[in-house]
Design a protein around this motif. Sequence first.
Motif, PDB file in Angstrom:
ATOM      1  N   THR A 163      13.218  -7.267 -32.468  1.00  0.00           N
ATOM      2  CA  THR A 163      13.309  -6.511 -31.250  1.00  0.00           C
ATOM      3  C   THR A 163      14.033  -7.000 -30.074  1.00  0.00           C
ATOM      4  N   ASP A 164      14.547  -6.710 -29.506  1.00  0.00           N
ATOM      5  CA  ASP A 164      15.197  -7.044 -28.169  1.00  0.00           C
ATOM      6  C   ASP A 164      14.319  -7.540 -26.803  1.00  0.00           C
ATOM      7  N   SER A 205      12.198  -5.457 -13.875  1.00  0.00           N
ATOM      8  CA  SER A 205      12.098  -3.838 -14.843  1.00  0.00           C
ATOM      9  C   SER A 205      12.449  -4.508 -16.343  1.00  0.00           C
ATOM     10  N   VAL A 206      11.766  -4.697 -17.261  1.00  0.00           N
ATOM     11  CA  VAL A 206      12.190  -5.226 -18.496  1.00  0.00           C
ATOM     12  C   VAL A 206      11.898  -4.370 -19.890  1.00  0.00           C
ATOM     13  N   ARG A 207      12.723  -3.822 -20.472  1.00  0.00           N
ATOM     14  CA  ARG A 207      12.768  -2.465 -21.405  1.00  0.00           C
ATOM     15  C   ARG A 207      12.516  -3.822 -22.620  1.00  0.00           C
ATOM     16  N   THR A 208      12.277  -3.646 -24.277  1.00  0.00           N
ATOM     17  CA  THR A 208      11.988  -3.867 -25.263  1.00  0.00           C
ATOM     18  C   THR A 208      12.665  -2.008 -26.497  1.00  0.00           C
ATOM     19  N   SER A 209      13.195  -2.921 -27.792  1.00  0.00           N
ATOM     20  CA  SER A 209      14.317  -1.455 -28.434  1.00  0.00           C
ATOM     21  C   SER A 209      13.155  -1.555 -29.191  1.00  0.00           C
ATOM     22  N   GLU A 210      11.813  -1.754 -28.974  1.00  0.00           N
ATOM     23  CA  GLU A 210      10.986  -0.572 -29.362  1.00  0.00           C
ATOM     24  C   GLU A 210       9.231  -1.098 -28.989  1.00  0.00           C
ATOM     25  N   PRO A 211       8.619   0.070 -28.978  1.00  0.00           N
ATOM     26  CA  PRO A 211       7.383  -0.994 -27.915  1.00  0.00           C
ATOM     27  C   PRO A 211       6.738  -1.424 -29.087  1.00  0.00           C
ATOM     28  N   VAL A 212       5.895  -2.711 -27.916  1.00  0.00           N
ATOM     29  CA  VAL A 212       5.839  -3.257 -28.293  1.00  0.00           C
ATOM     30  C   VAL A 212       4.344  -3.716 -27.919  1.00  0.00           C
ATOM     31  N   SER A 213       3.462  -4.754 -27.862  1.00  0.00           N
ATOM     32  CA  SER A 213       2.216  -5.478 -27.731  1.00  0.00           C
ATOM     33  C   SER A 213       2.889  -6.982 -27.314  1.00  0.00           C
ATOM     34  N   GLY A 214       2.136  -7.338 -26.819  1.00  0.00           N
ATOM     35  CA  GLY A 214       2.218  -9.059 -27.037  1.00  0.00           C
ATOM     36  C   GLY A 214       2.304  -9.622 -24.784  1.00  0.00           C
ATOM     37  N   VAL A 215       2.633 -10.624 -24.768  1.00  0.00           N
ATOM     38  CA  VAL A 215       2.323 -11.710 -23.819  1.00  0.00           C
ATOM     39  C   VAL A 215       3.840 -11.844 -23.587  1.00  0.00           C
ATOM     40  N   LEU A 216       4.659 -11.070 -21.948  1.00  0.00           N
ATOM     41  CA  LEU A 216       6.124 -11.431 -21.429  1.00  0.00           C
ATOM     42  C   LEU A 216       5.897 -12.812 -20.776  1.00  0.00           C
ATOM     43  N   MET A 256       0.311 -16.980 -29.996  1.00  0.00           N
ATOM     44  CA  MET A 256       2.406 -17.020 -29.593  1.00  0.00           C
ATOM     45  C   MET A 256       2.901 -17.176 -30.765  1.00  0.00           C
ATOM     46  N   GLU A 257       3.091 -15.773 -31.742  1.00  0.00           N
ATOM     47  CA  GLU A 257       4.336 -15.744 -32.079  1.00  0.00           C
ATOM     48  C   GLU A 257       5.530 -15.266 -31.537  1.00  0.00           C
ATOM     49  N   PRO A 258       6.829 -15.207 -31.992  1.00  0.00           N
ATOM     50  CA  PRO A 258       7.912 -15.182 -31.366  1.00  0.00           C
ATOM     51  C   PRO A 258       7.976 -13.542 -31.484  1.00  0.00           C
ATOM     52  N   TRP A 259       8.453 -12.831 -30.583  1.00  0.00           N
ATOM     53  CA  TRP A 259       8.332 -11.276 -30.704  1.00  0.00           C
ATOM     54  C   TRP A 259       9.746 -10.653 -30.769  1.00  0.00           C
ATOM     55  N   ALA A 260      11.030 -11.310 -30.045  1.00  0.00           N
ATOM     56  CA  ALA A 260      11.426 -10.921 -29.451  1.00  0.00           C
ATOM     57  C   ALA A 260      13.075 -12.343 -28.733  1.00  0.00           C
ATOM     58  N   ARG A 261      14.525 -12.070 -28.580  1.00  0.00           N
ATOM     59  CA  ARG A 261      15.078 -12.646 -28.466  1.00  0.00           C
ATOM     60  C   ARG A 261      14.786 -12.667 -27.137  1.00  0.00           C
ATOM     61  N   GLU A 306      25.618  -3.394 -25.850  1.00  0.00           N
ATOM     62  CA  GLU A 306      24.761  -3.126 -26.545  1.00  0.00           C
ATOM     63  C   GLU A 306      25.296  -5.147 -26.943  1.00  0.00           C
ATOM     64  N   VAL A 307      26.401  -5.515 -26.496  1.00  0.00           N
ATOM     65  CA  VAL A 307      26.614  -6.198 -27.322  1.00  0.00           C
ATOM     66  C   VAL A 307      25.739  -7.569 -26.232  1.00  0.00           C
ATOM     67  N   ASN A 308      25.230  -7.261 -25.242  1.00  0.00           N
ATOM     68  CA  ASN A 308      24.532  -7.427 -24.063  1.00  0.00           C
ATOM     69  C   ASN A 308      23.450  -7.812 -24.553  1.00  0.00           C
ATOM     70  N   LYS A 309      22.312  -7.299 -25.070  1.00  0.00           N
ATOM     71  CA  LYS A 309      21.278  -7.449 -25.765  1.00  0.00           C
ATOM     72  C   LYS A 309      20.838  -8.653 -26.657  1.00  0.00           C
ATOM     73  N   HIS A 310      22.361  -9.484 -26.565  1.00  0.00           N
ATOM     74  CA  HIS A 310      22.276 -10.170 -27.712  1.00  0.00           C
ATOM     75  C   HIS A 310      22.790 -11.600 -26.888  1.00  0.00           C
ATOM     76  N   GLY A 311      22.724 -11.482 -25.546  1.00  0.00           N
ATOM     77  CA  GLY A 311      22.890 -12.718 -25.288  1.00  0.00           C
ATOM     78  C   GLY A 311      24.700 -12.366 -24.470  1.00  0.00           C
ATOM     79  N   TYR A 312      25.400 -12.221 -25.097  1.00  0.00           N
ATOM     80  CA  TYR A 312      26.371 -12.126 -24.775  1.00  0.00           C
ATOM     81  C   TYR A 312      27.129 -11.331 -23.196  1.00  0.00           C
ATOM     82  N   ASN A 313      28.567 -12.045 -22.655  1.00  0.00           N
ATOM     83  CA  ASN A 313      29.064 -11.369 -22.463  1.00  0.00           C
ATOM     84  C   ASN A 313      29.913 -10.555 -22.151  1.00  0.00           C
TER      85      ASN A 313
END
Length: 421
Positions: free
Chosen positions: A29-30, A46-57, A107-112, A257-264
Amino acid sequence: MDTKKAAAAFLLTGGILAAALLTACAAETDLQIENESISGSTITYSVRTSEPVSGVLICAIYDEAGTLQGAAVSSSNTAQDEWTIAVNAESEKGMSKMFFWNSIGGMEPWARPVSSEWSRGSETHGYEHLTVSSTIGDLLEHPAFEGFAEQMLPYDDRSYDESMPLSRMSSLMVYHSHVDPQNSVDAINRLIDDVNNGRQVFYDFYTEEEKSADPSKRDTGLFFYRGEEGAPFSVQCAGGAFAYVGSLHESMPHCVEVNKHGYNAFAIKYRVGGEQLAAEDLAAAISFIIENADELGVDPDGYSVWGGSAGARMAADMGSYGTAYWGGSVDSRPAAVVMAYTGRSDYTENDPPTFAVVGENDGIANPAAMERRVNALKSIGIDAEFHEYPDLGHGFGIGLGTSAEGWVDDAVRFWEKHIQD
């Protein structure tokens, strides 16, 4: 554990352990920051996840020295893909970093994680988004793009039907297929968001003196899609048979799409009229980015060059011969080249690692010719991958809704292997 305790735990650790855990264990998940607004001492995202998820931001705020200043938490037990979080920031400028855990207790990681630089002194705007019902005229007259809106459109010195809705943009790009107007408009709106938050999104890589000496160079520029501060960059080169530049379909969505991985990522608008001119522009653009890396906030090493069709030939030109060969002021080669559907066959023993994709039904770029080039690179010890996708023709872009969907993620993973080479 409630949300206040979760934030307190994060603050006590300085986020170091959590960041290490997320880096090592992040799921598929991104996260993507859709919008950032500053009002007084509050920054709202305003933040978007690549799929619907529940949890803690969690949003952590760091000052310019990298010291953790505070954090905020937003949680939901209901799966959703749109999140809003507000955090207090007393510094004049700094960085926000978003982390996502899949539960308060686990507290399990869910997204980058993703990050964003901010500055309280930046000029902010409230320019509205475009939609697929917006027209070419709306794009050309949009105040966020004053002075460079035409560089988004495929043709130079052409009169457009300004009443044509953006939903029909595929009619402007005859060599491309599977054009998704909504995806293209989303990429445009990402730039509007950056302008609204005081960020520069368009850069000239030729000086005024150079453009005065050669007026054709006025039809060039770079659209900058920011990833994480200090991360490596990619340059995306859209195709169009050197007759037009299909950035709306074949470079701007790739940048997102490249930004989703953190790259410029940069989308280049180059001159049409032939490969020589286009390669010269690309070499000048890469030289500009490297020479201004500190100001742009990018790592000048380990970059990649991507292209589709004619744009793929440009990318290969940089890989085979380097930027200085094409007149660049910096002598450099990319760490990786990503080529989509091009018939280019020549190569050198100095070519960088190469990732190639094509549709099996491509009537313009012969899949067998592309595979032969990849195999030739492998035979001389160059890392290379070839991917052929069923039931697909030429110019499919990021491949939404096709057998190629997700190929950009695969290409990024290939590039990542060679960033530190």
